[in-house]
Design a protein around this motif. Structure first.
Motif, PDB file in Angstrom:
ATOM      1  N   THR A 143       0.550  -1.240  -0.113  1.00 20.15           N
ATOM      2  CA  THR A 143       0.008  -0.089   0.134  1.00 20.15           C
ATOM      3  C   THR A 143       1.081   1.196  -0.055  1.00 20.15           C
ATOM      4  N   ASN A 144       2.197   1.294   0.839  1.00 21.54           N
ATOM      5  CA  ASN A 144       2.943   2.701   0.806  1.00 21.54           C
ATOM      6  C   ASN A 144       3.519   2.520  -0.732  1.00 21.54           C
ATOM      7  N   ALA A 145       3.868   1.497  -1.044  1.00 21.62           N
ATOM      8  CA  ALA A 145       4.573   1.453  -2.579  1.00 21.62           C
ATOM      9  C   ALA A 145       3.567   1.888  -3.466  1.00 21.62           C
ATOM     10  N   PHE A 146       2.337   1.596  -3.597  1.00 23.47           N
ATOM     11  CA  PHE A 146       1.317   2.051  -4.375  1.00 23.47           C
ATOM     12  C   PHE A 146       1.056   3.650  -4.195  1.00 23.47           C
ATOM     13  N   TYR A 147       0.834   4.097  -3.026  1.00 23.85           N
ATOM     14  CA  TYR A 147       0.693   5.290  -2.821  1.00 23.85           C
ATOM     15  C   TYR A 147       1.606   6.232  -3.354  1.00 23.85           C
ATOM     16  N   ASP A 148       3.239   5.872  -2.851  1.00 26.50           N
ATOM     17  CA  ASP A 148       4.284   6.505  -3.349  1.00 26.50           C
ATOM     18  C   ASP A 148       4.383   6.561  -4.729  1.00 26.50           C
ATOM     19  N   LEU A 149       4.261   5.511  -5.643  1.00 29.30           N
ATOM     20  CA  LEU A 149       4.385   5.413  -6.773  1.00 29.30           C
ATOM     21  C   LEU A 149       3.149   6.162  -7.786  1.00 29.30           C
ATOM     22  N   HIS A 150       2.062   6.159  -7.189  1.00 32.27           N
ATOM     23  CA  HIS A 150       0.873   6.893  -7.726  1.00 32.27           C
ATOM     24  C   HIS A 150       0.252   8.081  -7.514  1.00 32.27           C
ATOM     25  N   ARG A 151       0.462   8.657  -6.300  1.00 30.03           N
ATOM     26  CA  ARG A 151      -0.147  10.018  -5.493  1.00 30.03           C
ATOM     27  C   ARG A 151       0.147  10.816  -6.679  1.00 30.03           C
ATOM     28  N   PRO A 152       1.307  11.224  -6.789  1.00 29.35           N
ATOM     29  CA  PRO A 152       1.611  12.322  -7.378  1.00 29.35           C
ATOM     30  C   PRO A 152       0.864  12.424  -8.882  1.00 29.35           C
ATOM     31  N   ALA A 153       0.688  11.592  -9.495  1.00 25.10           N
ATOM     32  CA  ALA A 153      -0.281  11.491 -10.762  1.00 25.10           C
ATOM     33  C   ALA A 153      -1.587  11.788 -10.487  1.00 25.10           C
ATOM     34  N   TYR A 154      -2.223  11.096  -9.445  1.00 22.46           N
ATOM     35  CA  TYR A 154      -3.436  11.230  -8.968  1.00 22.46           C
ATOM     36  C   TYR A 154      -3.857  12.725  -8.700  1.00 22.46           C
ATOM     37  N   TYR A 155      -2.807  13.153  -7.924  1.00 25.05           N
ATOM     38  CA  TYR A 155      -3.128  14.395  -7.421  1.00 25.05           C
ATOM     39  C   TYR A 155      -3.110  15.656  -8.617  1.00 25.05           C
ATOM     40  N   GLU A 156      -2.030  15.463  -9.550  1.00 19.95           N
ATOM     41  CA  GLU A 156      -1.987  16.445 -10.472  1.00 19.95           C
ATOM     42  C   GLU A 156      -3.174  16.232 -11.347  1.00 19.95           C
ATOM     43  N   PHE A 157      -3.835  15.150 -11.664  1.00 17.81           N
ATOM     44  CA  PHE A 157      -5.018  15.072 -12.294  1.00 17.81           C
ATOM     45  C   PHE A 157      -6.313  15.537 -11.665  1.00 17.81           C
ATOM     46  N   ALA A 158      -6.286  15.465 -10.232  1.00 22.00           N
ATOM     47  CA  ALA A 158      -7.209  16.218  -9.586  1.00 22.00           C
ATOM     48  C   ALA A 158      -7.068  17.582  -9.169  1.00 22.00           C
ATOM     49  N   GLN A 159      -6.046  18.138  -9.335  1.00 21.51           N
ATOM     50  CA  GLN A 159      -5.585  19.617  -9.570  1.00 21.51           C
ATOM     51  C   GLN A 159      -5.970  20.182 -10.445  1.00 21.51           C
ATOM     52  N   ALA A 160      -5.822  19.544 -11.433  1.00 26.83           N
ATOM     53  CA  ALA A 160      -6.227  20.395 -12.878  1.00 26.83           C
ATOM     54  C   ALA A 160      -7.731  20.494 -12.854  1.00 26.83           C
ATOM     55  N   ARG A 161      -8.552  19.919 -12.076  1.00 24.03           N
ATOM     56  CA  ARG A 161      -9.981  19.862 -12.147  1.00 24.03           C
ATOM     57  C   ARG A 161     -10.746  20.359 -11.039  1.00 24.03           C
ATOM     58  N   LEU A 162      -9.770  20.651  -9.977  1.00 25.96           N
ATOM     59  CA  LEU A 162     -10.259  21.249  -8.386  1.00 25.96           C
ATOM     60  C   LEU A 162      -9.419  22.414  -7.973  1.00 25.96           C
ATOM     61  N   PRO A 163      -9.846  23.138  -7.276  1.00 30.87           N
ATOM     62  CA  PRO A 163      -8.947  23.831  -6.335  1.00 30.87           C
ATOM     63  C   PRO A 163      -8.261  22.890  -5.557  1.00 30.87           C
ATOM     64  N   ALA A 164      -6.823  23.495  -5.040  1.00 32.06           N
ATOM     65  CA  ALA A 164      -5.787  22.505  -4.592  1.00 32.06           C
ATOM     66  C   ALA A 164      -6.318  21.653  -3.048  1.00 32.06           C
ATOM     67  N   GLU A 165      -7.224  22.545  -2.429  1.00 28.63           N
ATOM     68  CA  GLU A 165      -7.661  21.761  -1.165  1.00 28.63           C
ATOM     69  C   GLU A 165      -8.662  20.676  -1.526  1.00 28.63           C
ATOM     70  N   GLU A 166      -9.424  21.054  -2.469  1.00 23.38           N
ATOM     71  CA  GLU A 166     -10.598  19.926  -2.954  1.00 23.38           C
ATOM     72  C   GLU A 166      -9.754  18.622  -3.576  1.00 23.38           C
ATOM     73  N   ALA A 167      -8.742  19.130  -4.308  1.00 23.89           N
ATOM     74  CA  ALA A 167      -7.846  18.013  -5.058  1.00 23.89           C
ATOM     75  C   ALA A 167      -7.203  17.010  -3.910  1.00 23.89           C
ATOM     76  N   ARG A 168      -6.443  17.363  -2.740  1.00 26.41           N
ATOM     77  CA  ARG A 168      -6.193  16.828  -1.691  1.00 26.41           C
ATOM     78  C   ARG A 168      -7.097  16.054  -1.191  1.00 26.41           C
ATOM     79  N   VAL A 169      -8.101  16.487  -0.738  1.00 29.53           N
ATOM     80  CA  VAL A 169      -9.489  15.822  -0.412  1.00 29.53           C
ATOM     81  C   VAL A 169      -9.519  14.605  -1.271  1.00 29.53           C
ATOM     82  N   ALA A 170      -9.809  14.820  -2.462  1.00 29.21           N
ATOM     83  CA  ALA A 170     -10.019  13.768  -3.449  1.00 29.21           C
ATOM     84  C   ALA A 170      -9.250  12.543  -3.527  1.00 29.21           C
ATOM     85  N   VAL A 171      -7.926  12.900  -3.433  1.00 29.45           N
ATOM     86  CA  VAL A 171      -6.748  11.946  -3.464  1.00 29.45           C
ATOM     87  C   VAL A 171      -6.917  11.361  -2.315  1.00 29.45           C
TER      88      VAL A 171
END
Length: 84
Positions: free
Chosen positions: A16-44
């Motif tokens: 789970t830690n490896a999955f998170y470390d590997l994928h979180r940046p891409a998921y956050y970038e995708f979310a941040q392109a569509r939501l305000p920063a705080e909402e993107a953090r909550v979504a991820v």
């Protein structure tokens, strides 16, 4: 490349830690392109909660990241305008 058999023999926390470390940046970038920063953090954070809650199913998938990517736009839609 790790196979399903290899993943099943690894400690869950490591996976789970490896999955998170590997994928979180891409998921956050995708979310941040569509939501305000705080909402993107909550979504991820919510998405990774879903991953953790379903980890046994997720890890048995041939491509665990596909399981999460399939749900990510739905999570983002709920956080965006008119969602929640």
């Amino acid at each position: 490349m790790t196979t399903t058999a290899t993943r099943k023999n690894m400690p869950p926390a490591l996976l789970t830690n490896a999955f998170y470390d590997l994928h979180r940046p891409a998921y956050y970038e995708f979310a941040q392109a569509r939501l305000p920063a705080e909402e993107a953090r909550v979504a991820v954070a919510h998405l990774f909660s879903l991953v953790a809650d379903s980890w046994t199913s997720v890890i048995s998938e041939r491509r665990p990241s596909a399981w999460a990517w399939k749900r990510h736009p739905q999570v983002i839609a709920r956080r965006g305008p008119g969602g929640r």
